[in-house]
Design a protein around this motif. Structure first.
Motif, short mmCIF file in Angstrom:
data_model
loop_
_atom_site.label_atom_id
_atom_site.label_comp_id
_atom_site.label_asym_id
_atom_site.label_seq_id
_atom_site.Cartn_x
_atom_site.Cartn_y
_atom_site.Cartn_z
N HIS A 88 163.52 -16.55 62.93
CA HIS A 88 163.27 -15.12 62.81
C HIS A 88 162.18 -14.81 61.78
O HIS A 88 161.81 -15.65 60.98
CB HIS A 88 164.56 -14.36 62.50
CG HIS A 88 165.06 -14.57 61.11
ND1 HIS A 88 165.85 -15.62 60.75
CD2 HIS A 88 164.88 -13.85 59.99
CE1 HIS A 88 166.15 -15.53 59.46
NE2 HIS A 88 165.57 -14.47 58.97
N HIS A 89 161.70 -13.60 61.86
CA HIS A 89 160.63 -13.16 60.97
C HIS A 89 161.14 -12.09 60.02
O HIS A 89 162.32 -11.76 60.03
CB HIS A 89 159.47 -12.63 61.80
CG HIS A 89 159.01 -13.60 62.85
ND1 HIS A 89 158.62 -14.88 62.55
CD2 HIS A 89 158.94 -13.49 64.20
CE1 HIS A 89 158.30 -15.51 63.67
NE2 HIS A 89 158.49 -14.69 64.68
N HIS A 90 160.23 -11.57 59.23
CA HIS A 90 160.63 -10.61 58.21
C HIS A 90 159.69 -9.43 58.15
O HIS A 90 158.50 -9.56 58.41
CB HIS A 90 160.69 -11.32 56.85
CG HIS A 90 161.75 -12.37 56.80
ND1 HIS A 90 161.50 -13.69 57.00
CD2 HIS A 90 163.09 -12.25 56.67
CE1 HIS A 90 162.64 -14.37 56.96
NE2 HIS A 90 163.62 -13.52 56.76
N ILE A 91 160.27 -8.30 57.80
CA ILE A 91 159.47 -7.12 57.47
C ILE A 91 159.64 -6.89 55.98
O ILE A 91 160.78 -6.84 55.49
CB ILE A 91 159.94 -5.86 58.22
CG1 ILE A 91 160.05 -6.12 59.73
CG2 ILE A 91 158.98 -4.70 57.95
CD1 ILE A 91 160.55 -4.91 60.52
N VAL A 92 158.55 -6.81 55.27
CA VAL A 92 158.60 -6.66 53.82
C VAL A 92 157.98 -5.32 53.44
O VAL A 92 156.92 -4.95 53.94
CB VAL A 92 157.83 -7.80 53.12
CG1 VAL A 92 157.93 -7.67 51.60
CG2 VAL A 92 158.35 -9.16 53.57
N CYS A 93 158.68 -4.61 52.56
CA CYS A 93 158.15 -3.32 52.10
C CYS A 93 157.07 -3.56 51.05
O CYS A 93 157.29 -4.27 50.07
CB CYS A 93 159.26 -2.47 51.52
SG CYS A 93 158.67 -0.90 50.85
#
Ligand SMILES: [Zn+2]
Ligand SMILES: [Zn+2]
Length: 161
Positions: free
Chosen positions: A86-91
């Motif tokens: 899986h991947h990530h969304i980073v703020c």
């Protein structure tokens, strides 16, 4: 059901109280930094050195029990969701990190325009954006607003290969 101690043994990791506590901390606080892990471990089993936490994180990551993600300009973060790609969304503003499933089911999930003869088995994708909380508070540009200093890796005894 098998406990975390079994999990360590199955992966050939010697079971110690510190490693178990580190694994618990990572499970309970996905995408936490080593600092956050250290705090949780301290709450859990008492005093623990930063080096011991790094060592345990390194071994657990080496053995595939946890995954280390390292978004640009961010300290390394750790999670125990290791069984997928899986991947990530980073703020951009506060650095909070959430999981996002692969762009398309199987690895590498993104077709390179030109593979240059490589056999590609993974695409590491980080989506950057502004989290809902930061949207509500108004985005203040690219400076972080949590007590998280950019971390130099010089002292880190991370696994090599
Ligand atoms: Zn945010
Ligand atoms: Zn994740």
């Amino acid at each position: 059901m098998s406990g975390p101690a079994d999990l360590l043994r199955r992966h050939g990791v010697q079971v110690t109280a510190q490693r178990l506590a580190v694994l618990r901390a990572v499970s309970g606080n996905p995408h936490g930094t080593a600092d956050e892990v250290q705090e949780l471990v301290r709450d859990d089993i008492g005093a623990v050195s930063r080096q011991a936490v790094y060592d345990a994180l390194g071994i657990l990551a080496d053995k595939g029990l946890i995954r280390r993600i390292q978004p640009a300009r961010s300290p390394a973060r750790y999670e125990d969701r290791v069984d997928d790609n899986h991947h990530h969304i980073v703020c951009r503003s506060c650095g909070c990190t959430v999981d996002v499933d692969c762009a398309v089911g199987a690895r590498p999930c993104l077709q390179a325009a030109d593979e240059h003869g490589f056999i590609i088995d993974e695409a590491e994708v980080v989506y950057w954006g502004i989290c809902p909380a930061c949207q509500r508070h108004g985005h203040e540009g690219h400076k972080g607003h949590v007590g998280e200093q950019p971390q130099r890796n010089k002292g880190q005894t991370g696994p090599t290969g």
